[in-house]
Write a protein that holds these residues in place. Structure first.
Motif, PDB file in Angstrom:
ATOM      1  N   CYS A   1      -4.870   3.601  -9.448  1.00  0.00           N
ATOM      2  CA  CYS A   1      -5.567   2.366  -9.824  1.00  0.00           C
ATOM      3  C   CYS A   1      -6.438   2.570 -11.059  1.00  0.00           C
TER       4      CYS A   1
ATOM      5  N   HIS B   1       0.541  -1.439  -8.722  1.00  0.00           N
ATOM      6  CA  HIS B   1       1.472  -1.910  -7.690  1.00  0.00           C
ATOM      7  C   HIS B   1       2.685  -2.575  -8.353  1.00  0.00           C
TER       8      HIS B   1
ATOM      9  N   GLU C   1      -5.268   7.639   0.220  1.00  0.00           N
ATOM     10  CA  GLU C   1      -6.266   6.787  -0.432  1.00  0.00           C
ATOM     11  C   GLU C   1      -6.730   7.400  -1.757  1.00  0.00           C
TER      12      GLU C   1
ATOM     13  N   GLU D   1      -4.091   6.754  -4.318  1.00  0.00           N
ATOM     14  CA  GLU D   1      -4.145   5.347  -4.712  1.00  0.00           C
ATOM     15  C   GLU D   1      -5.275   5.089  -5.698  1.00  0.00           C
TER      16      GLU D   1
ATOM     17  N   ARG E   1       0.852  -1.186   0.000  1.00  0.00           N
ATOM     18  CA  ARG E   1       0.000   0.000   0.000  1.00  0.00           C
ATOM     19  C   ARG E   1       0.888   1.237   0.000  1.00  0.00           C
ATOM     20  N   MET E   2       0.375   2.282  -0.576  1.00  0.00           N
ATOM     21  CA  MET E   2       1.112   3.547  -0.554  1.00  0.00           C
ATOM     22  C   MET E   2       1.111   4.110   0.861  1.00  0.00           C
TER      23      MET E   2
END
Length: 324
Positions: free
Chosen positions: A139, A146, A132, A135, A49-50
């Motif tokens: 995405c 990732h 978030e 991210e 996760r970032m």
């Protein structure tokens, strides 16, 4: 109004000081659920996760700079997001993307800012929401982002070569400290924080993998040739370890001394008559306004002459010299 400003500034101070520019330690991992555990951005690209890679506060401009990326990435590859936080508690917070921000980040960050205005979101929660949002943008542009970023991180270690060229002795010291910690019989507790890239799938420290990576770290003057072939897993692991050491939060490599030689001699345990040639380099540890550090400084202020550790305001300088 002044009370409101102090309240917001206290939030920011707690955030920056709590982050303290460092990776999470074992104690952090036991303080409750964390969405970034156990793979907080480590070598398991699929589960990474970032995370915030840096959080810097510019008080005169009321601007919070947040670097967002994976732990395995070079800092230059991270997205930079700016948060304008007015001194007035009732004024709206502004969030905008900076360098390397993904496409569509502007709309996502604006939505985060609008929700923060409605709900008076605490600053630390706001940072998580910003991560978030970034991210989600990544995405939407690449569903396998990732792995894409992980492969890119392993194919280019130019950031390590640049750091070694500019701050070779600093990097050498960081490697020595890491080797010493790893060789200690108490390494399970001393080597903390532990590099994410050497954690197994359960989030436990894989010291065997760390040992192998340390054994494959090249000499400073051989790094250019060593990292010319990035397809080798041993080279990749050595590069990830070096990247972790270079990004030890709170460590700032400096080319020039912040204090002149006369000041250094004054702080030396040998007194002003000590014979010191030009300093080799300086490694600066920034502790911000950490309450524990301030308390320790108050208790031991009379002992700051112990060389090579010298406390100067709220910083510690580790200075090495060519002694005549």
């Amino acid at each position: 109004m002044a009370e409101m400003a102090r309240g917001r500034d206290a939030e920011i101070a707690a955030l920056v000081c709590g982050f303290n520019g460092r990776f999470p330690t074992r104690q952090d991992r036991t303080c409750g659920p964390d969405r970034r555990q156990p793979a907080r951005g480590g070598a398991n690209a699929a589960g990474a996760r970032m995370v915030p890679r840096w959080i810097r506060w510019n008080e005169p401009e009321r601007l919070l700079s947040v670097g967002i990326g994976f732990a395995f990435e070079a800092l230059e590859q991270c997205s930079n997001v700016f948060v304008y936080i007015p001194s007035c508690q009732n004024a709206s917070i502004l969030i905008f993307g900076g360098e390397n921000a993904p496409a569509g980040a502007g709309a996502e960050l604006e939505a985060v800012a609008n929700r923060a205005a409605e709900k008076q979101t605490p600053i630390n929660v706001l940072i998580d929401q910003i991560v978030e949002a970034v991210e989600r943008c990544e995405c939407s542009a690449d569903s396998d982002y990732h792995r894409t970023k992980y492969q890119k991180a392993l194919s280019d270690f130019s950031d390590i070569l640049a750091f070694a060229s500019k701050n070779g002795k600093t990097l050498d010291l960081l490697i020595c400290l890491a080797v010493a910690a790893n060789r200690s019989f108490r390494r399970v507790t001393i080597f903390d924080p532990f590099p994410d890239c050497f954690m197994d799938s359960t989030g436990a420290e894989d010291f065997r993998k760390l040992d192998d990576a340390m054994q494959n770290i090249p000499a400073i003057n051989q790094m250019a040739s060593k990292f010319s072939d990035t397809s080798s897993p041993t080279v990749q692991n050595a590069g990830l370890l070096l990247r972790f050491l270079m990004d030890m939060k709170g460590v700032i490599a400096k080319d020039e001394l912040a204090m002149d030689l006369e000041t250094l001699k004054k702080h030396s345990i040998d007194g002003p008559n000590v014979s010191i040639s030009n300093p080799v380099f300086e490694l600066q540890l920034e502790h911000g306004h950490d309450p524990e550090f301030e308390a320790a400084f108050g208790r031991h202020e009379s002992m700051v002459k112990l060389r090579p550790f010298m406390a100067h305001r709220w910083k510690i300088f580790i200075v090495f010299f060519d002694v005549a």
